[in-house]
Enzyme design. Structure first.
Site, PDB file in Angstrom:
ATOM      1  N   GLU A   1       0.827  -1.214   0.000  1.00  0.00           N
ATOM      2  CA  GLU A   1       0.000   0.000   0.000  1.00  0.00           C
ATOM      3  C   GLU A   1       0.861   1.263   0.000  1.00  0.00           C
ATOM      4  O   GLU A   1       0.521   2.247  -0.645  1.00  0.00           O
ATOM      5  CB  GLU A   1      -0.959   0.008   1.201  1.00  0.00           C
ATOM      6  CG  GLU A   1      -2.150  -0.899   1.026  1.00  0.00           C
ATOM      7  CD  GLU A   1      -3.056  -0.485  -0.144  1.00  0.00           C
ATOM      8  OE1 GLU A   1      -3.111   0.715  -0.480  1.00  0.00           O
ATOM      9  OE2 GLU A   1      -3.699  -1.378  -0.723  1.00  0.00           O
TER      10      GLU A   1
ATOM     11  N   TYR B   1      -6.854   6.932   3.976  1.00  0.00           N
ATOM     12  CA  TYR B   1      -7.042   5.899   2.952  1.00  0.00           C
ATOM     13  C   TYR B   1      -6.184   4.674   3.254  1.00  0.00           C
ATOM     14  O   TYR B   1      -6.663   3.536   3.266  1.00  0.00           O
ATOM     15  CB  TYR B   1      -6.703   6.438   1.541  1.00  0.00           C
ATOM     16  CG  TYR B   1      -6.404   5.278   0.628  1.00  0.00           C
ATOM     17  CD1 TYR B   1      -7.445   4.520   0.116  1.00  0.00           C
ATOM     18  CD2 TYR B   1      -5.086   4.862   0.384  1.00  0.00           C
ATOM     19  CE1 TYR B   1      -7.196   3.383  -0.636  1.00  0.00           C
ATOM     20  CE2 TYR B   1      -4.830   3.739  -0.356  1.00  0.00           C
ATOM     21  CZ  TYR B   1      -5.889   3.006  -0.872  1.00  0.00           C
ATOM     22  OH  TYR B   1      -5.631   1.878  -1.596  1.00  0.00           O
TER      23      TYR B   1
ATOM     24  N   ASP C   1     -10.296   6.333  -2.602  1.00  0.00           N
ATOM     25  CA  ASP C   1      -9.129   6.890  -3.294  1.00  0.00           C
ATOM     26  C   ASP C   1      -9.650   7.491  -4.592  1.00  0.00           C
ATOM     27  O   ASP C   1     -10.864   7.585  -4.797  1.00  0.00           O
ATOM     28  CB  ASP C   1      -8.049   5.821  -3.511  1.00  0.00           C
ATOM     29  CG  ASP C   1      -8.448   4.795  -4.562  1.00  0.00           C
ATOM     30  OD1 ASP C   1      -9.648   4.756  -4.946  1.00  0.00           O
ATOM     31  OD2 ASP C   1      -7.578   4.038  -5.016  1.00  0.00           O
TER      32      ASP C   1
END
Ligand code: SF4
Length: 330
Positions: free
Chosen positions: A46, A129, A147
């Site tokens: 991520e 996020y 996102d």
């Protein structure tokens, strides 16, 4: 938001989840961080994926994990080694923050990675996020993500520019609580591969029947000055069927979708059956619908009862719904 948009983001949420997850199960890209739900690996992926293309991340992901296979190894590494392993990914602040967060995990959290989005947000370099993505994908927490991809999909589905907290609320409302990580990845995957910024391939989209815009962006979404244009369509109905034409397959907008035939205005002695307003990308259209036969027969009669199974443009759907509800057509 028209009724279809409300349906997509509300009443038909179960249908929405089923379709999206079935599509994801069949179409998810085979990405290395999806092979298991190891929390440390999901975290690394991520962070790498922030502002970086998937292809570039894949090139560096394996080597980074070979050098730092655990949070302890990462925490104990020299910063120069971490930055060297990050080389080629850019935005080195991410690597510094990842390294700092690993130290916090090892020294303050006794090597235990957080299990919730709230816990992840306590770590350096982890925003809303990223925290939600890691917590849902790796830890199974039922928390929605937003996102750029999710934002675009939600706006197109709903047909109006929702922003800020409303986006997070919509994401949360639609979330599949039994499979939150897959659901979030499916939304992002759909935005990255089907509902793309410039040319969404709506005909392959599992959500097309729930989508208010079907590729027609709301101009306000882009914040650019709107152009104005008038167009005229022929509404030709016979024996429970309506005459439609298919857009060429090689156009950039709504390729292959079905719509009413566009015509020149039939004359000044009579008026259109009705008029609707519609926005597509940067143009606001005033759309006059005439009860008349089109000048040629390059189209197809389609049964009104079968229209749900046809990939209509958003404008055609809007016109036909109006016809159905007001019976203005002949
Ligand atoms: S139908 Fe088209 S615009 Fe709507 S969500 Fe699917 S790809 Fe996006």
């Amino acid at each position: 938001m028209d009724s279809t948009g409300k349906r997509a983001l509300g009443a038909t949420a179960p249908q929405f989840r089923t379709r999206l997850l079935a599509w994801y199960d069949a179409n998810a890209r085979d990405l290395p961080w999806r092979k298991d739900h190891d929390t440390y690996r999901v975290w690394v992926s991520e962070i790498m994926l922030q502002q970086t293309r998937v292809a570039a991340v894949i090139e560096h992901y394996h080597e980074f994990l070979r050098r730092f296979p655990s949070v302890e190894k990462l925490a104990n590494a020299r910063q120069a080694s971490v930055l060297a392993a990050w080389s080629g990914l850019g935005y080195y602040r991410r690597a510094r923050m990842l390294h700092a967060a690993a130290k916090v995990v090892v020294r303050k959290l006794r090597r235990r990675l957080p299990q919730t989005a709230v816990g992840w947000r306590e770590l350096p370099g982890i925003g809303r996020y990223t925290a939600a993505a890691i917590a849902s994908i790796a830890c199974g927490e039922a928390v929605g993500v937003v996102d750029g991809n999710v934002e675009r999909v939600l706006q197109r589905l709903g047909g109006e520019p929702i922003r800020g907290e409303a986006l997070w609320g919509a994401s949360e409302k639609l979330l599949d609580r039994a499979r939150p990580g897959d659901f979030n990845q499916a939304m992002m995957e759909l935005g990255a591969t089907v509902c793309t910024p410039r040319a969404p391939t709506c005909l392959t989209c599992p959500l097309i029947e729930l989508c208010a815009t079907r590729g027609e962006l709301n101009g306000a979404e882009k914040g650019v000055r709107q152009k104005k244009r008038e167009i005229h369509y022929a509404l030709h109905r016979r024996d429970g069927a309506v005459f439609l034409v298919q857009r060429p397959k090689d156009v950039s907008l709504m390729a292959g979708m079905w719509e009413l035939p566009e015509i020149t205005p039939p004359g000044k002695n009579r008026g259109p059956a009705f008029t609707v307003r519609h926005s597509i990308t940067v143009t606001d259209y005033t759309v006059h619908v005439w009860s008349t036969a089109p000048p040629n027969d390059h189209g197809q009669w389609i049964s009104v009862t079968g229209l749900n199974r046809v990939a209509l443009t958003g404008l055609a759907r809007k016109i036909l719904k109006k016809v159905e509800s007001t019976k203005e057509a002949t």
